[in-house]
Design a protein around this motif. Sequence first.
Motif, PDB file in Angstrom:
ATOM      1  N   GLN A   1      40.629  38.106  42.607  1.00 34.41           N
ATOM      2  CA  GLN A   1      39.922  37.736  43.842  1.00 34.41           C
ATOM      3  C   GLN A   1      38.964  36.583  43.538  1.00 34.41           C
ATOM      4  O   GLN A   1      38.144  36.647  42.623  1.00 34.41           O
ATOM      5  CB  GLN A   1      39.150  38.928  44.382  1.00 34.41           C
ATOM      6  CG  GLN A   1      38.450  38.637  45.681  1.00 34.41           C
ATOM      7  CD  GLN A   1      37.643  39.832  46.166  1.00 34.41           C
ATOM      8  OE1 GLN A   1      37.648  40.892  45.542  1.00 34.41           O
ATOM      9  NE2 GLN A   1      36.946  39.660  47.266  1.00 34.41           N
ATOM     10  N   GLN A   2      39.109  35.504  44.306  1.00 36.50           N
ATOM     11  CA  GLN A   2      38.300  34.319  44.091  1.00 36.50           C
ATOM     12  C   GLN A   2      36.969  34.511  44.797  1.00 36.50           C
ATOM     13  O   GLN A   2      36.921  34.583  46.030  1.00 36.50           O
ATOM     14  CB  GLN A   2      39.055  33.092  44.622  1.00 36.50           C
ATOM     15  CG  GLN A   2      38.542  31.762  44.149  1.00 36.50           C
ATOM     16  CD  GLN A   2      38.774  31.511  42.669  1.00 36.50           C
ATOM     17  OE1 GLN A   2      39.754  31.970  42.102  1.00 36.50           O
ATOM     18  NE2 GLN A   2      37.869  30.787  42.064  1.00 36.50           N
ATOM     19  N   GLN A   3      35.879  34.565  44.033  1.00 33.35           N
ATOM     20  CA  GLN A   3      34.575  34.828  44.644  1.00 33.35           C
ATOM     21  C   GLN A   3      33.989  33.601  45.322  1.00 33.35           C
ATOM     22  O   GLN A   3      33.141  33.727  46.210  1.00 33.35           O
ATOM     23  CB  GLN A   3      33.617  35.339  43.573  1.00 33.35           C
ATOM     24  CG  GLN A   3      34.044  36.664  42.973  1.00 33.35           C
ATOM     25  CD  GLN A   3      32.909  37.651  42.938  1.00 33.35           C
ATOM     26  OE1 GLN A   3      31.939  37.535  43.670  1.00 33.35           O
ATOM     27  NE2 GLN A   3      33.008  38.633  42.058  1.00 33.35           N
ATOM     28  N   VAL A   4      34.416  32.417  44.891  1.00 36.44           N
ATOM     29  CA  VAL A   4      33.958  31.176  45.516  1.00 36.44           C
ATOM     30  C   VAL A   4      35.197  30.395  45.918  1.00 36.44           C
ATOM     31  O   VAL A   4      36.037  30.077  45.077  1.00 36.44           O
ATOM     32  CB  VAL A   4      33.085  30.347  44.546  1.00 36.44           C
ATOM     33  CG1 VAL A   4      32.633  29.061  45.209  1.00 36.44           C
ATOM     34  CG2 VAL A   4      31.892  31.167  44.075  1.00 36.44           C
ATOM     35  N   LYS A   5      35.321  30.112  47.203  1.00 35.58           N
ATOM     36  CA  LYS A   5      36.488  29.395  47.724  1.00 35.58           C
ATOM     37  C   LYS A   5      36.127  27.928  47.909  1.00 35.58           C
ATOM     38  O   LYS A   5      35.106  27.612  48.532  1.00 35.58           O
ATOM     39  CB  LYS A   5      36.955  30.018  49.037  1.00 35.58           C
ATOM     40  CG  LYS A   5      37.514  31.430  48.870  1.00 35.58           C
ATOM     41  CD  LYS A   5      37.997  32.001  50.174  1.00 35.58           C
ATOM     42  CE  LYS A   5      38.808  33.273  49.981  1.00 35.58           C
ATOM     43  NZ  LYS A   5      38.047  34.341  49.327  1.00 35.58           N
ATOM     44  N   GLN A   6      36.984  27.043  47.403  1.00 34.65           N
ATOM     45  CA  GLN A   6      36.697  25.602  47.390  1.00 34.65           C
ATOM     46  C   GLN A   6      37.829  24.845  48.056  1.00 34.65           C
ATOM     47  O   GLN A   6      39.007  25.159  47.872  1.00 34.65           O
ATOM     48  CB  GLN A   6      36.531  25.121  45.943  1.00 34.65           C
ATOM     49  CG  GLN A   6      36.168  23.666  45.787  1.00 34.65           C
ATOM     50  CD  GLN A   6      35.823  23.286  44.360  1.00 34.65           C
ATOM     51  OE1 GLN A   6      35.623  24.144  43.497  1.00 34.65           O
ATOM     52  NE2 GLN A   6      35.737  21.998  44.089  1.00 34.65           N
ATOM     53  N   SER A   7      37.453  23.822  48.827  1.00 31.52           N
ATOM     54  CA  SER A   7      38.441  22.945  49.456  1.00 31.52           C
ATOM     55  C   SER A   7      37.875  21.546  49.623  1.00 31.52           C
ATOM     56  O   SER A   7      36.646  21.373  49.678  1.00 31.52           O
ATOM     57  CB  SER A   7      38.840  23.512  50.825  1.00 31.52           C
ATOM     58  OG  SER A   7      37.709  23.531  51.692  1.00 31.52           O
ATOM     59  N   PRO A   8      38.722  20.525  49.674  1.00 32.08           N
ATOM     60  CA  PRO A   8      40.170  20.574  49.497  1.00 32.08           C
ATOM     61  C   PRO A   8      40.541  20.651  48.019  1.00 32.08           C
ATOM     62  O   PRO A   8      39.691  20.532  47.150  1.00 32.08           O
ATOM     63  CB  PRO A   8      40.610  19.238  50.100  1.00 32.08           C
ATOM     64  CG  PRO A   8      39.484  18.304  49.776  1.00 32.08           C
ATOM     65  CD  PRO A   8      38.234  19.134  49.891  1.00 32.08           C
ATOM     66  N   GLN A   9      41.806  20.841  47.757  1.00 34.21           N
ATOM     67  CA  GLN A   9      42.301  20.879  46.384  1.00 34.21           C
ATOM     68  C   GLN A   9      42.295  19.483  45.776  1.00 34.21           C
ATOM     69  O   GLN A   9      42.045  19.305  44.590  1.00 34.21           O
ATOM     70  CB  GLN A   9      43.708  21.458  46.370  1.00 34.21           C
ATOM     71  CG  GLN A   9      44.272  21.711  45.000  1.00 34.21           C
ATOM     72  CD  GLN A   9      45.622  22.415  45.070  1.00 34.21           C
ATOM     73  OE1 GLN A   9      46.137  22.722  46.149  1.00 34.21           O
ATOM     74  NE2 GLN A   9      46.216  22.676  43.922  1.00 34.21           N
ATOM     75  N   SER A  10      42.598  18.473  46.602  1.00 31.52           N
ATOM     76  CA  SER A  10      42.564  17.097  46.144  1.00 31.52           C
ATOM     77  C   SER A  10      42.053  16.207  47.268  1.00 31.52           C
ATOM     78  O   SER A  10      42.164  16.561  48.450  1.00 31.52           O
ATOM     79  CB  SER A  10      43.941  16.636  45.671  1.00 31.52           C
ATOM     80  OG  SER A  10      44.870  16.674  46.725  1.00 31.52           O
TER      81      SER A  10
END
Lengths: 112, 113
Positions: A1-10
Amino acid sequence: QQQVKQSPQSLIVQKGGISIINCAYENTAFDYFPWYQQFPGKGPALLIAIRPDVSEKKEGRFTISFNKSAKQFSLHIMDSQPGDSATYFCAASPTGANNLFFGTGTRLTVIP
Amino acid sequence: NAGVTQTPKFRILKIGQSMTLQCTQDMNHNYMYWYRQDPGMGLKLIYYSVGAGITDKGEVPNGYNVSRSTTEDFPLRLELAAPSQTSVYFCASSPGGSHQPQHFGDGTRLSIL
């Protein structure tokens, strides 16, 4: 489970433009939010960090915006330069701890 | 200033072999960490140490062991290498206290075939 979600990937940005990377978290125990910059073949290096008692922190061309109620924070790179091309990681740390939970990273390319 | 030094930089292991990844820091930092970095997954904490003789598990400790006999050194041991342990491993250190900047080494790229 990813506790910190980040976007965009690139992200691809023209030189002189603004680069924006977003992160979100759920754990309300997090109270320290650093951003790390990583160049190929190197380890991450601390770029800028914020605590939730402020909504914005600026260091040169880099600004963190923090929205505590939405549990979101973002990195803005003003006047982006080709030398800013790197992978950027947001992270979060719980109260009283040094453990970091990292986002999945954003690969930024700044085109001359 | 050397900072955080990791050796080796690259290594290929066969399944079932064991090895130790070395990490040393010259900043007299109390806290040291081991992370693994997989593509598209960010960095995950394997183990950390708050001082000589004290270690604790992070998010993904299975398959790894650590020891901390001195302030400077924090080796990571893989006992029975598995393909799932193919990754880039980073060691980091920070001064004592919470929310201090972590200083990273340049990593060890490990492939298990």
